[in-house]
Design an enzyme around this catalytic site. Sequence first.
Site, PDB file in Angstrom:
ATOM      1  N   GLU A  93      11.420  -1.089  -3.760  1.00  0.00           N
ATOM      2  CA  GLU A  93      11.891  -0.776  -2.321  1.00  0.00           C
ATOM      3  C   GLU A  93      13.017  -1.366  -2.166  1.00  0.00           C
ATOM      4  O   GLU A  93      13.943  -0.734  -1.560  1.00  0.00           O
ATOM      5  CB  GLU A  93      10.534  -1.522  -1.758  1.00  0.00           C
ATOM      6  CG  GLU A  93       9.361  -0.810  -1.584  1.00  0.00           C
ATOM      7  CD  GLU A  93       9.343   0.208  -0.030  1.00  0.00           C
ATOM      8  OE1 GLU A  93       9.975  -0.183   0.906  1.00  0.00           O
ATOM      9  OE2 GLU A  93       8.987   1.330  -0.471  1.00  0.00           O
ATOM     10  N   HIS A 150       1.210  -7.500  -3.937  1.00  0.00           N
ATOM     11  CA  HIS A 150       1.092  -6.111  -4.007  1.00  0.00           C
ATOM     12  C   HIS A 150       1.433  -5.540  -5.551  1.00  0.00           C
ATOM     13  O   HIS A 150       0.396  -4.911  -6.077  1.00  0.00           O
ATOM     14  CB  HIS A 150       2.168  -5.273  -3.457  1.00  0.00           C
ATOM     15  CG  HIS A 150       2.008  -3.993  -3.318  1.00  0.00           C
ATOM     16  ND1 HIS A 150       2.286  -3.030  -4.106  1.00  0.00           N
ATOM     17  CD2 HIS A 150       1.446  -3.054  -2.229  1.00  0.00           C
ATOM     18  CE1 HIS A 150       2.076  -1.910  -3.986  1.00  0.00           C
ATOM     19  NE2 HIS A 150       1.598  -1.890  -2.765  1.00  0.00           N
ATOM     20  N   LEU A 207       3.604  -9.150   3.415  1.00  0.00           N
ATOM     21  CA  LEU A 207       3.890  -9.297   4.905  1.00  0.00           C
ATOM     22  C   LEU A 207       2.872  -9.134   5.942  1.00  0.00           C
ATOM     23  O   LEU A 207       2.749  -9.575   6.950  1.00  0.00           O
ATOM     24  CB  LEU A 207       5.143  -8.340   5.256  1.00  0.00           C
ATOM     25  CG  LEU A 207       5.772  -8.227   6.536  1.00  0.00           C
ATOM     26  CD1 LEU A 207       6.545  -9.649   6.774  1.00  0.00           C
ATOM     27  CD2 LEU A 207       6.657  -7.224   6.667  1.00  0.00           C
ATOM     28  N   VAL A 208       2.007  -8.203   5.736  1.00  0.00           N
ATOM     29  CA  VAL A 208       1.139  -7.586   6.693  1.00  0.00           C
ATOM     30  C   VAL A 208      -0.168  -7.304   6.036  1.00  0.00           C
ATOM     31  O   VAL A 208      -0.245  -6.912   4.835  1.00  0.00           O
ATOM     32  CB  VAL A 208       1.807  -5.918   7.109  1.00  0.00           C
ATOM     33  CG1 VAL A 208       0.551  -4.821   7.532  1.00  0.00           C
ATOM     34  CG2 VAL A 208       2.927  -5.988   7.800  1.00  0.00           C
TER      35      VAL A 208
HETATM   36 CO    CO Z   1       0.377  -0.291  -1.928  1.00  0.00          CO
END
Ligand code: CO
Length: 266
Positions: A93, A150, A207-208
Amino acid sequence: MTEEQKKGILVVSFGTTYNQVRKATIEACEDKIATNFPAYEVRRAFTSRIVRGILAERDGLVIDDTAAALLKMKEEGFQEVIIQPLHIIPGEEYHEKIIKEAAGFKGYFKGLVVGKPVLYSTPDYLQAVAALKAQILPLEEGTAVVLMGHGTSHPANACYGQLQLTLLDRMPGVYLANVEGYPQLPDIIPRLKERRAREVILMPYMLVAGEHAHKDMAGDEEDSWKSILKREGFAVQIYLKGLGENPAYQDIYVQHVRDCIGGEGR
Ligand code: CO
């Protein structure tokens, strides 16, 4: 610096479709950055096309991606732009949706720099672990924490390895497993048993607390981490808050913006 120089900070995150969670995490980080840098106008971009699509269709909330946000800032006469990602690691990302897109805008602004994600250089890990301590109280014997990262197939997955090493030294009893990439939950269960943990606190290292945290981590399906750990005999507690809610993590992003102003961005 003349009065008419327009300066902005573009805060970029993956985004989330959970509205309450977005306010508590992403928006809280953006607000903290805005408060700390009043000379800059703070803008938002989400990298996830799926998240942006759902928000536009469901809520009529249109959010730009990195390139669209930068184009608007160029058209509105911004001269200096700092892009601060809310990402945890410098993974795909970060490189593909932030660094690469920003590179296409280099000539458009007098200054365009990209800040670091949470985990980048060694001092970042120490700070990230210290910031986590603000969230996780000292652990009692028989208790362990499992962080859900993640993870990624990108080489930056190694960042999680460095984080785990730092945790072993500074926060014994805190283990990290990833949704994607090594290590996964079954890889760390032997460590929990080695520690003689009876109780495991599950917490997202994201983060979330969004889709992964609610479903893959804390969901009732039999392949959720909660269910797997219960079957392994652990009592499971859920801590359903993203890192973005932690003021000490918000401060890390503020510091990374400050680094950009001090010339340490890239
Ligand atoms: Co994912």
